[in-house]
Scaffold this motif. Structure first.
Motif, PDB file in Angstrom:
ATOM      1  N   ILE A 400       0.829  -1.208   0.000  1.00 51.78           N
ATOM      2  CA  ILE A 400       0.000   0.000   0.000  1.00 51.78           C
ATOM      3  C   ILE A 400       0.864   1.260   0.000  1.00 51.78           C
ATOM      4  O   ILE A 400       0.456   2.307  -0.506  1.00 51.78           O
ATOM      5  N   ALA A 401       2.073   1.161   0.548  1.00 47.86           N
ATOM      6  CA  ALA A 401       2.957   2.336   0.543  1.00 47.86           C
ATOM      7  C   ALA A 401       3.205   2.835  -0.880  1.00 47.86           C
ATOM      8  O   ALA A 401       3.240   4.047  -1.129  1.00 47.86           O
ATOM      9  N   TRP A 402       3.367   1.903  -1.829  1.00 50.94           N
ATOM     10  CA  TRP A 402       3.596   2.308  -3.219  1.00 50.94           C
ATOM     11  C   TRP A 402       2.362   2.996  -3.798  1.00 50.94           C
ATOM     12  O   TRP A 402       2.473   3.938  -4.589  1.00 50.94           O
ATOM     13  N   SER A 403       1.185   2.519  -3.390  1.00 51.84           N
ATOM     14  CA  SER A 403      -0.047   3.182  -3.815  1.00 51.84           C
ATOM     15  C   SER A 403      -0.096   4.613  -3.270  1.00 51.84           C
ATOM     16  O   SER A 403      -0.502   5.544  -3.971  1.00 51.84           O
ATOM     17  N   TYR A 405       2.484   6.563  -2.561  1.00 53.08           N
ATOM     18  CA  TYR A 405       3.422   7.397  -3.316  1.00 53.08           C
ATOM     19  C   TYR A 405       2.843   7.764  -4.686  1.00 53.08           C
ATOM     20  O   TYR A 405       2.982   8.902  -5.148  1.00 53.08           O
ATOM     21  N   LEU A 406       2.196   6.785  -5.345  1.00 54.54           N
ATOM     22  CA  LEU A 406       1.607   7.036  -6.658  1.00 54.54           C
ATOM     23  C   LEU A 406       0.505   8.090  -6.573  1.00 54.54           C
ATOM     24  O   LEU A 406       0.470   9.042  -7.371  1.00 54.54           O
ATOM     25  N   PHE A 407      -0.401   7.928  -5.609  1.00 56.14           N
ATOM     26  CA  PHE A 407      -1.514   8.868  -5.478  1.00 56.14           C
ATOM     27  C   PHE A 407      -1.019  10.253  -5.070  1.00 56.14           C
ATOM     28  O   PHE A 407      -1.603  11.264  -5.461  1.00 56.14           O
ATOM     29  N   THR A 408       0.052  10.293  -4.285  1.00 59.42           N
ATOM     30  CA  THR A 408       0.626  11.587  -3.921  1.00 59.42           C
ATOM     31  C   THR A 408       1.085  12.326  -5.178  1.00 59.42           C
ATOM     32  O   THR A 408       0.812  13.527  -5.354  1.00 59.42           O
ATOM     33  N   GLY A 409       1.764  11.610  -6.062  1.00 57.27           N
ATOM     34  CA  GLY A 409       2.198  12.209  -7.315  1.00 57.27           C
ATOM     35  C   GLY A 409       1.038  12.693  -8.171  1.00 57.27           C
ATOM     36  O   GLY A 409       1.089  13.771  -8.772  1.00 57.27           O
ATOM     37  N   ILE A 410      -0.024  11.890  -8.214  1.00 55.12           N
ATOM     38  CA  ILE A 410      -1.199  12.258  -9.018  1.00 55.12           C
ATOM     39  C   ILE A 410      -1.841  13.534  -8.486  1.00 55.12           C
ATOM     40  O   ILE A 410      -2.162  14.458  -9.248  1.00 55.12           O
TER      41      ILE A 410
END
Length: 445
Positions: A400-403, A405-410
């Motif tokens: 979930i940590a990678w999710s 980071y991804l959503f933070t970028g979005i």
């Protein structure tokens, strides 16, 4: 970062961005409709241009709100499957109705954006009103779903089973009215001050003064009325919290020891270990009065609540203080503005008052974020108050940590695009003018 922290961080990030888009999307259509109505009545071309300019802003925030809201709906299932498994059938109705309101808003916005010179003028204006009403309804329905988490209703919880489900009772739970009222007024105040501050800046810079003066008056009027009504809504909300979530109220006030003449604490640094508040100003009896309408009745403090059921005290208290402090600041500006309108008309476009509005541009949204933190963090450790703990609702899926980071970028990318589009929109204002006399100097206006 473990799964639980990553899941909570992702929801906090998503809600933190979406709530700003949602507030603006709920409120700006009403500003737009007022400007349009004034154009129909006065034929002042500036009001037509204001309505057109604001409608483009509404379209931008409608699109970004739709994207961020859709992401949130997926996140609920992705991050909190145990919660959705049980809660989905109970509080799903407001989400379904919110979808209906969203489609109505989309259709009405299409009519408004492309209806200039094509539709009957008053029908065209009415479509703008529908955009506002449906957007406001969407916001209230989402808040109704959140209020159910704070005040669960519409089911019987027996031996771990959710039985006798009544979606209507779930939607119209005890907290929905106070939360919806508080959030709606907050949306008008925060958006009103932000929009008024931007136009105040343009007036101070002597750019397209007449246009920005008319826009400023509309936005500042909404902001002032909302800011002065907010303490009433806040009092209703606080009394509701005291009744349903005493742990949240105690954390908001950093109130550790139950006693008569319960004090209201202004500021201060809570120390959970010693159960004291350092450097705070205590007003004896005021918390009792605000909750029970008398000064003596003791309010339940944290010493009456098991430690495992207590929310984080410091961040809840600080967030509450920030919300109240900024709310008082906006009230002060509102009082000054109303005095200017009624008694001191030469104040209205004075530099000192305009600069106060410029300073206040972010204050409403900071207060909204702080209030949302009080609502969500103050409910911990529960995702459904008194029924399901947040830790029991999180997904067991790894990574979930990678999710996060991804959503933070979005979200950061989405916000950069929004800022760019709004900045370009402000710069395009001079091109909107149909008459040269609309571009007056400050002295002429």
């Amino acid at each position: 970062m473990d799964n639980f922290l990553a899941a909570r961080s992702q929801m906090a990030l998503s809600l933190g961005f979406h709530i700003i888009y949602a507030c603006i999307g709920m409120v700006m259509p009403f500003f737009m409709a007022v400007a349009h109505y004034r154009w129909l009545k006065t034929k002042d071309i500036a009001h037509k241009n204001i309505a057109k300019a604001w409608s483009k802003g509404v379209a931008i925030f409608f699109a970004t709100g739709a994207v961020s809201g859709t992401m949130l709906s997926f996140e609920l299932g992705l991050l909190w499957p145990n919660f959705m498994k049980h809660a989905g059938p109970i509080f799903g109705m407001p989400f379904s109705l919110e979808g209906t309101a969203f489609f109505i808003e989309a259709i009405a916005l299409g009519f408004f954006l492309y209806g200039w010179e094509r539709l009957n003028p008053y029908f065209h204006w009415f479509t703008g009103v529908v955009v506002g009403i449906s957007g406001l309804a969407s916001g209230i329905l989402v808040v109704a779903a959140n209020s159910w988490m704070n005040s669960p209703a519409g089911f019987d919880y027996v031996n771990g089973q959710y039985l006798n489900i009544d979606p209507m009772k779930a939607m119209f739970n005890e907290a929905w009215f106070s939360e919806a009222l508080h959030m709606t007024i907050a949306a008008f105040a925060s958006t009103g001050f932000a929009v008024a501050g931007v136009h105040a800046l343009m007036i101070v810079r002597r750019q397209n003064v007449h246009f920005h003066q008319q826009a400023f008056k509309i936005a500042a009027g909404f902001a002032a009325v909302a800011a002065l009504l907010q303490p009433i809504a806040g009092d209703i909300a606080a009394k509701s919290v005291a009744k349903r979530q005493p742990a949240k109220l105690a954390a908001m006030e950093a109130y550790f020891h139950t006693k008569p003449y319960s004090p209201l604490v202004l500021g201060g640094i809570p120390d959970v270990k010693t159960q004291e508040v350092h450097y705070g100003l205590e007003i004896p009896g005021l918390l009792s009065f605000l909750v029970y309408d008398d000064f003596k009745t003791p309010v339940e403090a944290l010493d009456q609540i098991p430690v495992e059921n207590q929310p984080p005290v410091a961040i809840t208290h600080y967030s509450f203080q920030v919300m109240v402090g900024l709310g008082m600041f906006m009230m002060l500006i509102s009082v000054l503005y109303l005095i200017a309108i009624w008694f001191k008309k030469h104040w209205i476009y004075s530099n000192w008052l305009l600069k106060l509005f410029i300073i206040a541009v972010p204050t409403g949204f900071i207060a909204v974020e702080a209030g949302w933190m009080v609502t969500e963090i103050g409910r911990q450790p529960w995702i459904i108050q008194g029924v399901m703990r947040t830790a029991d609702a999180v997904t067991p899926m790894p990574g979930i940590a990678w999710s996060f980071y991804l959503f933070t970028g979005i979200y950061i990318s989405l916000s950069i695009v929004v800022v760019f589009l709004l900045y370009r929109q402000i710069l395009m204002v001079p091109k909107l003018y149909d008459k040269p006399q609309d571009n007056l100097t400050l002295s002429q206006a």
